[in-house]
Design a protein around this motif. Structure first.
Motif, PDB file in Angstrom:
ATOM      1  N   GLY C  46     -33.325   0.130  16.191  1.00  0.00           N
ATOM      2  CA  GLY C  46     -33.758   0.585  17.508  1.00  0.00           C
ATOM      3  C   GLY C  46     -33.354  -0.371  18.604  1.00  0.00           C
ATOM      4  N   LYS C  47     -33.816  -0.050  19.809  1.00  0.00           N
ATOM      5  CA  LYS C  47     -33.392  -0.828  20.972  1.00  0.00           C
ATOM      6  C   LYS C  47     -34.174  -2.125  21.111  1.00  0.00           C
ATOM      7  CE  LYS C  47     -33.103   1.148  24.943  1.00  0.00           C
ATOM      8  NZ  LYS C  47     -33.499   2.093  26.002  1.00  0.00           N
ATOM      9  N   CYS C  48     -33.547  -3.094  21.797  1.00  0.00           N
ATOM     10  CA  CYS C  48     -34.209  -4.364  22.059  1.00  0.00           C
ATOM     11  C   CYS C  48     -35.329  -4.155  23.084  1.00  0.00           C
ATOM     12  CB  CYS C  48     -33.195  -5.380  22.581  1.00  0.00           C
ATOM     13  SG  CYS C  48     -33.841  -7.065  22.612  1.00  0.00           S
ATOM     14  N   VAL C  49     -36.218  -5.146  23.198  1.00  0.00           N
ATOM     15  CA  VAL C  49     -37.357  -4.999  24.110  1.00  0.00           C
ATOM     16  C   VAL C  49     -36.919  -5.068  25.569  1.00  0.00           C
ATOM     17  CG1 VAL C  49     -38.994  -5.905  22.427  1.00  0.00           C
ATOM     18  CG2 VAL C  49     -37.872  -7.474  24.027  1.00  0.00           C
ATOM     19  N   ARG C  50     -35.718  -5.587  25.801  1.00  0.00           N
ATOM     20  CA  ARG C  50     -35.173  -5.621  27.159  1.00  0.00           C
ATOM     21  C   ARG C  50     -33.683  -5.297  27.044  1.00  0.00           C
ATOM     22  NH1 ARG C  50     -39.814  -6.524  27.985  1.00  0.00           N
ATOM     23  NH2 ARG C  50     -40.829  -7.960  29.445  1.00  0.00           N
ATOM     24  N   ASP C  51     -33.064  -5.091  28.195  1.00  0.00           N
ATOM     25  CA  ASP C  51     -31.639  -4.852  28.263  1.00  0.00           C
ATOM     26  C   ASP C  51     -30.879  -6.033  27.642  1.00  0.00           C
ATOM     27  OD1 ASP C  51     -29.100  -3.877  29.380  1.00  0.00           O
ATOM     28  OD2 ASP C  51     -29.315  -5.652  30.662  1.00  0.00           O
ATOM     29  N   GLY C  52     -29.840  -5.726  26.886  1.00  0.00           N
ATOM     30  CA  GLY C  52     -29.120  -6.762  26.150  1.00  0.00           C
ATOM     31  C   GLY C  52     -28.566  -7.868  27.034  1.00  0.00           C
ATOM     32  N   GLU C  53     -27.932  -7.470  28.134  1.00  0.00           N
ATOM     33  CA  GLU C  53     -27.324  -8.466  29.027  1.00  0.00           C
ATOM     34  C   GLU C  53     -28.398  -9.383  29.621  1.00  0.00           C
ATOM     35  OE1 GLU C  53     -24.260 -10.419  30.389  1.00  0.00           O
ATOM     36  OE2 GLU C  53     -24.129  -8.670  29.059  1.00  0.00           O
ATOM     37  N   TRP C  54     -29.536  -8.778  29.979  1.00  0.00           N
ATOM     38  CA  TRP C  54     -30.630  -9.565  30.543  1.00  0.00           C
ATOM     39  C   TRP C  54     -31.159 -10.548  29.496  1.00  0.00           C
ATOM     40  CZ3 TRP C  54     -35.753 -10.666  29.654  1.00  0.00           C
ATOM     41  CH2 TRP C  54     -36.447 -11.249  30.721  1.00  0.00           C
ATOM     42  N   MET C  55     -31.270 -10.048  28.275  1.00  0.00           N
ATOM     43  CA  MET C  55     -31.783 -10.903  27.206  1.00  0.00           C
ATOM     44  C   MET C  55     -30.883 -12.106  26.999  1.00  0.00           C
ATOM     45  SD  MET C  55     -34.640 -10.113  26.018  1.00  0.00           S
ATOM     46  CE  MET C  55     -35.037 -10.523  24.330  1.00  0.00           C
ATOM     47  N   ARG C  56     -29.563 -11.859  27.057  1.00  0.00           N
ATOM     48  CA  ARG C  56     -28.625 -12.941  26.812  1.00  0.00           C
ATOM     49  C   ARG C  56     -28.904 -14.121  27.761  1.00  0.00           C
ATOM     50  NH1 ARG C  56     -22.829 -11.988  25.139  1.00  0.00           N
ATOM     51  NH2 ARG C  56     -23.633  -9.885  25.167  1.00  0.00           N
ATOM     52  N   ASN C  57     -29.205 -13.791  29.015  1.00  0.00           N
ATOM     53  CA  ASN C  57     -29.426 -14.841  30.003  1.00  0.00           C
ATOM     54  C   ASN C  57     -30.861 -15.359  30.031  1.00  0.00           C
ATOM     55  OD1 ASN C  57     -26.787 -14.697  30.974  1.00  0.00           O
ATOM     56  ND2 ASN C  57     -27.329 -12.920  32.245  1.00  0.00           N
ATOM     57  N   SER C  58     -31.804 -14.465  29.783  1.00  0.00           N
ATOM     58  CA  SER C  58     -33.187 -14.805  30.139  1.00  0.00           C
ATOM     59  C   SER C  58     -34.185 -14.695  28.990  1.00  0.00           C
ATOM     60  CB  SER C  58     -33.671 -13.912  31.283  1.00  0.00           C
ATOM     61  OG  SER C  58     -32.732 -13.918  32.326  1.00  0.00           O
ATOM     62  N   HIS C  59     -33.692 -14.596  27.738  1.00  0.00           N
ATOM     63  CA  HIS C  59     -34.660 -14.403  26.654  1.00  0.00           C
ATOM     64  C   HIS C  59     -35.650 -15.566  26.577  1.00  0.00           C
ATOM     65  CE1 HIS C  59     -31.439 -16.834  24.911  1.00  0.00           C
ATOM     66  NE2 HIS C  59     -32.329 -17.296  24.059  1.00  0.00           N
ATOM     67  N   MET C  60     -35.163 -16.774  26.982  1.00  0.00           N
ATOM     68  CA  MET C  60     -36.069 -17.927  26.897  1.00  0.00           C
ATOM     69  C   MET C  60     -37.233 -17.793  27.871  1.00  0.00           C
ATOM     70  SD  MET C  60     -33.250 -18.246  28.689  1.00  0.00           S
ATOM     71  CE  MET C  60     -31.808 -19.102  28.145  1.00  0.00           C
ATOM     72  N   GLU C  61     -36.961 -17.205  29.021  1.00  0.00           N
ATOM     73  CA  GLU C  61     -38.054 -17.008  29.985  1.00  0.00           C
ATOM     74  C   GLU C  61     -39.061 -15.995  29.457  1.00  0.00           C
ATOM     75  OE1 GLU C  61     -36.160 -16.053  33.727  1.00  0.00           O
ATOM     76  OE2 GLU C  61     -34.889 -17.817  33.438  1.00  0.00           O
ATOM     77  N   LEU C  62     -38.526 -14.941  28.843  1.00  0.00           N
ATOM     78  CA  LEU C  62     -39.419 -13.939  28.272  1.00  0.00           C
ATOM     79  C   LEU C  62     -40.296 -14.577  27.198  1.00  0.00           C
ATOM     80  CD1 LEU C  62     -40.082 -10.833  28.126  1.00  0.00           C
ATOM     81  CD2 LEU C  62     -38.604 -10.806  26.116  1.00  0.00           C
ATOM     82  N   LEU C  63     -39.652 -15.386  26.334  1.00  0.00           N
ATOM     83  CA  LEU C  63     -40.415 -16.018  25.255  1.00  0.00           C
ATOM     84  C   LEU C  63     -41.462 -16.983  25.808  1.00  0.00           C
ATOM     85  CD1 LEU C  63     -37.556 -16.610  22.666  1.00  0.00           C
ATOM     86  CD2 LEU C  63     -39.513 -15.075  22.423  1.00  0.00           C
ATOM     87  N   ASN C  64     -41.089 -17.703  26.870  1.00  0.00           N
ATOM     88  CA  ASN C  64     -42.054 -18.616  27.485  1.00  0.00           C
ATOM     89  C   ASN C  64     -43.262 -17.864  28.036  1.00  0.00           C
ATOM     90  OD1 ASN C  64     -40.893 -21.029  26.939  1.00  0.00           O
ATOM     91  ND2 ASN C  64     -40.180 -21.448  29.015  1.00  0.00           N
ATOM     92  N   SER C  65     -42.996 -16.711  28.687  1.00  0.00           N
ATOM     93  CA  SER C  65     -44.148 -16.008  29.265  1.00  0.00           C
ATOM     94  C   SER C  65     -44.960 -15.335  28.158  1.00  0.00           C
ATOM     95  CB  SER C  65     -43.707 -15.015  30.341  1.00  0.00           C
ATOM     96  OG  SER C  65     -42.858 -14.064  29.789  1.00  0.00           O
ATOM     97  N   TRP C  66     -44.290 -14.836  27.131  1.00  0.00           N
ATOM     98  CA  TRP C  66     -45.029 -14.307  25.965  1.00  0.00           C
ATOM     99  C   TRP C  66     -45.944 -15.375  25.394  1.00  0.00           C
ATOM    100  CZ3 TRP C  66     -41.515 -11.144  22.090  1.00  0.00           C
ATOM    101  CH2 TRP C  66     -41.180  -9.915  22.693  1.00  0.00           C
ATOM    102  N   ARG C  67     -45.354 -16.583  25.247  1.00  0.00           N
ATOM    103  CA  ARG C  67     -46.091 -17.701  24.654  1.00  0.00           C
ATOM    104  C   ARG C  67     -47.391 -17.940  25.430  1.00  0.00           C
ATOM    105  NH1 ARG C  67     -43.347 -23.087  26.099  1.00  0.00           N
ATOM    106  NH2 ARG C  67     -44.456 -22.627  28.014  1.00  0.00           N
ATOM    107  N   ASP C  68     -47.272 -18.043  26.757  1.00  0.00           N
ATOM    108  CA  ASP C  68     -48.466 -18.326  27.559  1.00  0.00           C
ATOM    109  C   ASP C  68     -49.461 -17.177  27.510  1.00  0.00           C
ATOM    110  OD1 ASP C  68     -47.509 -20.759  28.155  1.00  0.00           O
ATOM    111  OD2 ASP C  68     -46.862 -20.303  30.198  1.00  0.00           O
TER     112      ASP C  68
END
Lengths: 385, 261, 128
Positions: C46-68
């Motif tokens: 299935g599809k990723c939780v966000r757009d692939g191109e966005w994930m490539r650049n910003s997955h770390m930010e997503l993970l950081n906000s998930w973490r908090d």
């Protein structure tokens, strides 16, 4: 001005070289600790703070003691301190740098140290301690720089510096008060849960700090052409004596309260330190040595005729420093952890790498001090030539 | 009476804070905030999770480690034998030490030597949270005192501030000391503090804490978990109807682990 | 300027040292390394939780906000734009699709020369 530190005698470079060796050794051990974690120290579950944090505590006192020169000179126009007040400020700069490094080497996750600023937490005393120490460093760097370069140029310092100087006086008191509050605000640790901790810290600071300053001035007199003047040194000697008497009095007050009230959780820590508990006696010789040396030194220095002989003064000051270094740099922190909150008796002694890291930090501090003092002395020698 | 005294203390503390300036005001502010949160939770039907330990039932099963093992396996707690570096979330200690101010020289040997389960007390007024300089440890809305290991700088101020010895610091990399790593719960790195989190990750999925579940599975039934804010809950009724102890009550931490002897 | 020669030499040496990786790379033939081939999850995942191109650049930010959000606020799940509800978990959700960390995460991290410490604790696969 700083270029004066680049030209010096063989002895000067020998000292710099020696300090660099200390720093190198400390750095090597620190890299090891960085990789392996704090397991290479003697710290444990029951004694989570030790050598590093106690050195930090001792050095905050040394840093705060600059106020002993600043206050009489700037507020009461006590001229005799004019020549050495900058030496006190330089000592404060070096001491605060060492304080910060000792806290840094104690961290389990040093890369995250800026979290303290990223997530400011006013309810934590440690947050305030970081703030007041950084502020004190900035104040002393700015004040010493501005006043000293004005002096070198033979002009009066800019007027805006005076409010900063006045501010630095209560600020000096605050750094050691906040450091005492780190300890005395904890219900978990009855040994430190005493209102006299902050006053006691200040008294021990105002005896050990000026003692160190006297020794440094006497060394400068011996090895350079800089003479602080006997009036200034004798006045510092008097301050050392009275501050040390007050310190001994405060320790006595604490002992009375803990021992006469006979409340086990207060009494046990003193028993551990001075008598040992259940065969755990590691601290006992050190504590008696510290108290004896402190007592003898102050009795010795109390006599003005003795104090006026610089050799004896130096000896007495050395005694005061040793006594307080052991009392504050060893007994004060470790004593609070034995017995632990659960009543267990786990003793602490620093390991070799831990001590070498500490020596490295002292190396950095004394290198800063050496360079600053070299500049001060060279400029003074020029003035007098 | 009690509340009147509290009010007086608060006023006095407020006056002292005015005298001492912003620093002191913030301590008192934090305390008042914690109280008002607790109060809101009580009024608005929020939860206040707590644990009750029946020490007698627990001690009847000599050498039982069901709850300890369940907790430590679930949370990937390393087994380090060296007492100076050991990590523990829940363990047993003799009553003599757990209740220093309740047990005396004439207490029977059975009572004094009785192994008592100890863990983080999830205090309502937690000193560890107060001292943490980065809010890496914090009080969650429904009671548990939580650890955010990502934010912890490893200063160990919380270890120093905890009156119950409930916090463990990772002096070294814990991974080699975990027999089987369960990927569902991340182990910790060296250099951070860890402790019991009341199984907040299990509570979120509607499960009981691992220790409570294991104790029930053993048939010991010595552990009771529930919501103190619910007047009908079993734990609230038990605490109301029997004499229960909290550790070091005099420190004012208001622990949420209740013991019956 | 006093000692002008020495100062200029010192500065030049400093700049050369700081930029040495660039020069070394040019000396080795330049052009930089090829972007690594990343192993993508099977289409059935299935599809990723966000757009692939966005994930490539910003997955770390997503993970950081998930973490908090997960650790500090207890918000453990999230509803995506397409209606799916996912658990905010690196191990369960991310690595649930990207099953081979070495062929996906590590390849790119190695390529760009970063060492995220997520994996110091978060275990990549069962039993690992």
């Amino acid at each position: 001005m700083l270029e004066k530190a680049l030209r010096g005698s063989g002895k000067y470079w020998g000292l710099v070289g020696f300090l660099l060796v200390l720093i190198g050794a400390g750095l090597g051990c620190y890299l090891w600790q960085f990789r392996e974690g704090l397991q290479i120290t003697g710290l444990s579950r029951d004694v989570p703070w030790g050598f590093y944090i106690s050195q930090f505590t001792f050095l905050v006192g040394v840093a705060a003691s600059a106020v002993i020169l600043v206050l009489p000179y700037y507020l009461h126009d006590y001229k005799a301190f004019g020549r050495i007040v900058v030496l006190g400020e330089f000592l404060a700069v070096a001491a605060v740098i060492m304080c910060m490094l000792f806290v840094f080497v104690d961290m389990g996750q040093p890369m995250r140290v800026l979290n303290v600023m990223l997530h400011p937490t006013p309810q934590s005393v440690m947050f305030w301690d970081v703030l007041v120490l950084s502020g004190y460093l900035v104040l002393n760097v700015v004040i010493s720089r501005v006043t000293f370069s004005a002096e070198v140029k033979g002009v009066a310092p800019a007027a805006w510096i005076r409010p900063l100087i006045v501010l630095s006086i209560p600020w000096a008191v605050s750094i050691h008060t906040v450091t005492a509050f780190l300890y005395s605000g904890l219900g978990a640790r009855p040994f430190w849960l005493t209102a006299i901790l902050a006053p006691r810290f200040l008294a021990s600071a105002f005896s050990s700090g000026p003692s160190l300053l006297i020794l440094l001035c006497l060394l400068l007199k011996k090895f350079t052409r800089f003479d602080a003047g006997s009036k200034a040194i004798q006045k510092l000697g008097v301050i050392v004596v009275y501050a040390m008497l007050v310190n001994i009095f405060f320790v006595g007050v604490e002992l009375f309260t803990a021992l006469y009230s006979d409340i086990p959780e207060h009494k046990h820590h003193f028993q551990y330190l001075f008598l040992g508990l259940e065969g755990k006696t590691m601290m006992v010789p050190w504590m008696w040595f510290s108290q004896t040396v402190g007592m003898l030194s102050v009795l010795f220095l109390l006599n003005p005729k003795v104090r006026q002989k610089e050799r004896f003064l130096a000896l007495g000051c050395l005694g005061v420093i040793v006594a307080i270094w052991i009392e504050k740099g060893l007994g004060m922190v470790v004593g609070g952890f034995v017995p632990s909150t659960q009543g267990s008796l786990m003793e602490y002694w620093p390991t070799a790498p831990e001590v070498v890291i500490g020596l490295g930090v002292y190396g950095i501090g004394f290198l800063v001090l050496t360079v600053l003092y070299k500049v001060a002395v060279s400029e003074r020698e020029l003035e007098e030539a | 009476m009690e509340s009147g005294r509290r009010e007086f203390l608060k006023t006095a503390a407020g006056a002292a804070a005015l005298g001492l300036g912003a620093g002191a005001a913030s301590f008192v502010g934090a305390e008042a905030l914690a109280r008002s949160r607790a109060g809101q939770a009580a009024a608005g039907g929020g939860k206040r999770y707590a644990l009750a330990v029946d020490t007698k039932k627990c001690a009847e099963r000599e050498g039982c480690r069901a709850c300890i093992d369940a907790c430590h396996v679930t949370h990937n707690v390393p087994r380090i034998e060296n007492r100076e570096e050991e990590i523990k979330w829940v363990w047993k200690e003799e009553a003599e030490w757990v209740f220093q101010d309740r047990v005396h020289e004439y207490s029977g040997a059975e009572l004094r030597r009785r192994p008592v389960l100890v863990l983080c007390n999830h205090c309502d007024n937690p000193p560890c949270v107060r001292v943490c300089p980065t809010q890496a440890t914090f009080k969650s809305a429904d009671g548990p005192v939580m650890m955010d290991p990502h934010r912890c700088i490893g200063c160990r101020y919380c270890v120093v501030g905890c009156p119950y010895g409930a916090r463990s610091f990772n002096w070294k990399d814990p991974r080699p000391y975990i027999e089987h790593v369960d990927p569902a719960y991340p182990p910790r790195a060296r250099g951070v503090v860890e402790k019991c989190t009341m199984c907040s990750e299990r509570l979120a999925h509607g499960l009981l804490p691992a220790c409570v579940e294991a104790c029930a599975r053993e048939g010991a039934g010595a552990l009771l978990f529930g919501d103190m804010n619910d007047p009908e809950s079993e734990i609230r009724k038990r605490v109301e109807s029997s004499l229960s102890l909290r550790r070091k009550e005099h420190l004012g931490t208001r622990p949420q682990v209740y013991y019956t002897l | 300027m006093y000692d002008g020669g020495k100062v200029v030499f010192g500065l030049a040496l400093f700049v050369a040292l700081c930029t040495s990786p660039l020069w070394l790379s040019v000396a080795r033939g330049g052009g930089g390394a090829e972007a690594p081939p990343l192993q993508m999850p099977a289409p059935a995942a299935g599809k990723c939780v966000r757009d692939g191109e966005w994930m490539r650049n910003s997955h770390m930010e997503l993970l950081n906000s998930w973490r908090d959000e997960v650790v500090r606020e207890g918000k453990r799940s999230e509803q995506l734009a397409d209606g799916r509800v996912i658990e905010k978990s690196l191990t369960k959700t991310c690595l649930g699709c990207h099953t081979d960390k070495t062929q996906f995460c590590d390849r790119c991290h190695d390529y760009v020369g970063v060492k995220p410490f997520c994996f110091d604790c978060h275990v990549e696969t069962a039993g690992g």
